[in-house]
Design an enzyme around this catalytic site. Sequence first.
Site, short mmCIF file in Angstrom:
data_model
loop_
_atom_site.label_atom_id
_atom_site.label_comp_id
_atom_site.label_asym_id
_atom_site.label_seq_id
_atom_site.Cartn_x
_atom_site.Cartn_y
_atom_site.Cartn_z
N HIS A 34 4.14 5.05 1.71
CA HIS A 34 3.51 3.84 1.17
C HIS A 34 2.57 3.22 2.20
O HIS A 34 1.47 2.79 1.86
CB HIS A 34 4.58 2.82 0.75
N ARG A 66 -1.85 2.63 1.98
CA ARG A 66 -2.49 1.32 1.99
C ARG A 66 -3.67 1.27 2.94
O ARG A 66 -3.59 1.76 4.06
CB ARG A 66 -1.49 0.24 2.42
#
EC number: 2.7.1.156
Length: 189
Positions: A51, A55
């Site tokens: 994750h 980003r």
Amino acid sequence: MERGKIILVLGGTRSGKSSFAERLASKGQRIGYLATALPGDGEMIKRIELHRQRRPIAWITKEETLEIGKAIQEMEQYCDVILLDCLTLWISNLLTMGSEPDVEANWVAREKYIIEQVKQFAQSCQEVKCNIIIVGSEVGMSIVPGNRLARLFRDLNGITNQEIAKIADEVYLVTAGIPIEIKSQEVKI
């Protein structure tokens, strides 16, 4: 005070819900990412790292496992969009590590405590001016779990999804990477 838009993105495991929510958030200028995951084991550490890698560097990340309403109110000062991932992990955190009341000692009190936390979080979302995108899992479409803790988790997750969907301006269900809009305006029943 006019509040920002609230968007709820639901889906099953590996449905593509986080990727979809990230695409929605990327339309903003000053983007905050509120992470609720606890890196409890090696596999979870890898998931968190994936994750993080997805980003953009410009996104402001805050990690908060319990006090997410307070975190959103703090982040509002420097964000026009906040992406919270994941509501379901927050419920798990409250169920297993919240300080009041003890999980083992009183299941009914624990459930009431968590429902109150959900209502407070929903209120916090309605008090901020920035847009909020909330990611959560849909876990109620499977078999009934065989133990009390798992059933309580499933039930609390469903209650939480309903509470947030009530206040949301938009709700999406993501299946096989395909987002399906299931709410785009207030439905009068």
